[in-house]
Design an enzyme around this catalytic site. Structure first.
Site, mmCIF file in Angstrom:
data_model
loop_
_atom_site.group_PDB
_atom_site.id
_atom_site.type_symbol
_atom_site.label_atom_id
_atom_site.label_comp_id
_atom_site.label_asym_id
_atom_site.label_seq_id
_atom_site.Cartn_x
_atom_site.Cartn_y
_atom_site.Cartn_z
ATOM 1 N N LYS A 104 0.832 -1.210 0.000
ATOM 2 C CA LYS A 104 0.000 0.000 0.000
ATOM 3 C C LYS A 104 0.871 1.267 0.000
ATOM 4 O O LYS A 104 2.081 1.196 0.169
ATOM 5 C CB LYS A 104 -0.936 -0.009 1.213
ATOM 6 C CG LYS A 104 -1.981 -1.120 1.151
ATOM 7 C CD LYS A 104 -2.939 -0.909 -0.006
ATOM 8 C CE LYS A 104 -4.141 -1.851 0.019
ATOM 9 N NZ LYS A 104 -3.837 -3.253 -0.343
HETATM 10 C C1 PLP Z 1 -10.311 -2.153 -1.221
HETATM 11 C C2 PLP Z 1 -9.662 -2.926 -0.112
HETATM 12 N N1 PLP Z 1 -10.266 -3.000 1.080
HETATM 13 C C3 PLP Z 1 -9.717 -3.666 2.107
HETATM 14 C C4 PLP Z 1 -8.511 -4.315 1.972
HETATM 15 C C5 PLP Z 1 -7.962 -5.078 3.122
HETATM 16 O O1 PLP Z 1 -6.791 -4.508 3.605
HETATM 17 P P1 PLP Z 1 -5.865 -5.298 4.632
HETATM 18 O O2 PLP Z 1 -4.997 -6.201 3.805
HETATM 19 O O3 PLP Z 1 -5.072 -4.235 5.332
HETATM 20 O O4 PLP Z 1 -6.749 -6.042 5.534
HETATM 21 C C6 PLP Z 1 -7.838 -4.266 0.763
HETATM 22 C C7 PLP Z 1 -6.544 -4.942 0.596
HETATM 23 O O5 PLP Z 1 -5.946 -4.975 -0.429
HETATM 24 C C8 PLP Z 1 -8.423 -3.559 -0.324
HETATM 25 O O6 PLP Z 1 -7.832 -3.512 -1.513
#
Ligand code: PLP
Length: 381
Positions: A186
């Site tokens: 990210k």
């Molecule tokens: C749009 C979206 N929401 C939520 C997430 C979840 O993030 P995390 O991996 O920090 O749980 C992601 C992960 O890529 C995502 O792309």
């Protein structure tokens, strides 16, 4: 042999190495002072009243729903063009996800389309600032007022974005919560992590308790408090806290975020220039960055014909170019097929046409020239 061009490689320097080493030497590696420092600094950066750091954006979404009182019998409206984490969070609290189609030009949910799908069971809306593109948050907070629903922005892609003249994450309305991701690829990377921003002190306190078993204090509170008392559970919580070791990576990343964003903007403009004019490549227009709106450019995507997309991804990856798909539409996952309905044409097509190209601050023009050349080559084949 060319070096691999990785899709989303984190960019670390001596600052991260030094703070991680110092944290290990301190022996306080769990949730403690660095998590608090990160929460304070992120709050300043995004104009938030309260920031609660958690283990991931997925848990940030789930805890936000729980803290807002969303549960079984409630409907939560979201987009079909998202990572499955968004809908999983809704399922995990026992609520029912409802999919509403995106605007094909921005790939985002609009308040108007969501308003048409609100029922008397709707308790929350989770719009996603997809790829890093800012949402119409004024429209969504107006909808929160009119329909008495919560807006939980999934801003996994958009730390650093600006919407309506304020950073994404700014606490502009009591019923708006914003959830960030610090997953390694990210814009702001750590070894996993997430955060929720809120204007509401009680809600922030609920989130702090929910992230740690429903307790009314953590180990750092007990360590620094001279009058020891055991923490007590006041609700059922999750084990979803963050750690100082992860914050030790994220703090220097936060300090470098502006530089990373400027590099991402420059790289995206270079891709635009290199890919323009190809009959099988449709660029996705972005509003130029301004004080009012700024795209965080987590993803650089183009649209290619459905008939070629998967083959081209496969061939690029075969040449160590980290092309990727974000994302198959939610209702194309076997578990979520029952959520499909005829009104999802724009998201369905986007899920089949979108192609994400490598984008991270370690890339330079020569990498992008190679990606663009190979993409053009494979589309011709
Ligand atoms: C749009 C979206 N929401 C939520 C997430 C979840 O993030 P995390 O991996 O920090 O749980 C992601 C992960 O890529 C995502 O792309």
């Amino acid at each position: 042999m060319n070096d691999p061009i990785i899709f989303g490689q984190p960019h670390f320097g001596e600052e991260e190495v030094e703070l991680v080493s110092r944290t290990i030497r301190s022996t306080w590696i769990g949730q403690g002072p660095l998590v608090e420092e990160f929460e304070r600094k992120l709050a300043t950066a995004v104009w938030a009243d309260h920031v609660v750091a958690v283990s991931s954006c997925t848990t940030a979404l789930e805890l936000s729903l729980l803290a807002a009182g969303v549960g079984p019998g409630d409907e939560v409206i979201t987009t079909p063009l998202t990572f499955v984490a968004t809908v999983n969070a809704i399922e995990c609290v026992g609520a029912s996800p409802v999919l509403v189609d995106i605007d094909p030009a921005t790939l985002l949910l609009t308040p108007e389309a969501v308003r048409a799908a609100v029922t008397d069971r709707t308790r929350a809306v989770i719009p996603v600032s997809f790829a890093g593109r800012p949402l119409d948050l004024a429209g969504f907070t107006a909808l929160a007022e009119q329909h008495d629903v919560w807006i939980i922005e999934d801003a996994a892609h958009s730390v650093g974005a600006v919407a309506g003249g304020q950073p994404v994450g700014a606490t502009r309305h009591p019923r708006l919560l914003t959830c960030f991701s610090f997953y390694p690829n990210k814009n702001l990377a750590s070894a996993e992590g997430g955060a929720v921003t809120t204007a509401d002190a009680d809600l922030a306190a609920r989130l702090r308790s929910l992230r740690l078993h429903g307790l009314d204090g953590d180990a750092w509170d007990r360590y620094r408090d001279r009058h020891y008392r055991p923490a007590l559970a006041t609700r059922v919580g999750r084990k979803a806290n963050w750690t100082d070791l992860q914050a030790a990576i994220a703090l220097p990343q936060l300090a470098k975020l502006e530089g990373f964003l400027a590099t991402r903007e420059h790289l995206a403009a270079t891709y635009d220039e290199l890919l323009a004019g190809h009959p099988d490549i449709r660029l996705i227009p972005r509003p130029p960055p301004s004080l009012a709106e700024r795209h965080a450019l987590h993803l650089y995507q183009v649209r290619v014909p459905v008939a070629h997309r998967d083959r081209v991804v496969h061939e690029l990856r075969g040449e160590s170019i980290g092309a990727a798909v974000h994302y198959p539409a939610v209702h194309h996952h076997p578990y979520y097929e029952p959520l499909a309905h005829p009104g999802l044409a724009a998201a369905t097509l986007a899920g089949e046409e979108l192609l994400s190209l490598p984008l991270h601050p370690g890339l330079g023009r020569r990498h992008l020239v190679r990606v663009a050349d190979r993409l053009r080559h494979h589309l011709a084949g």
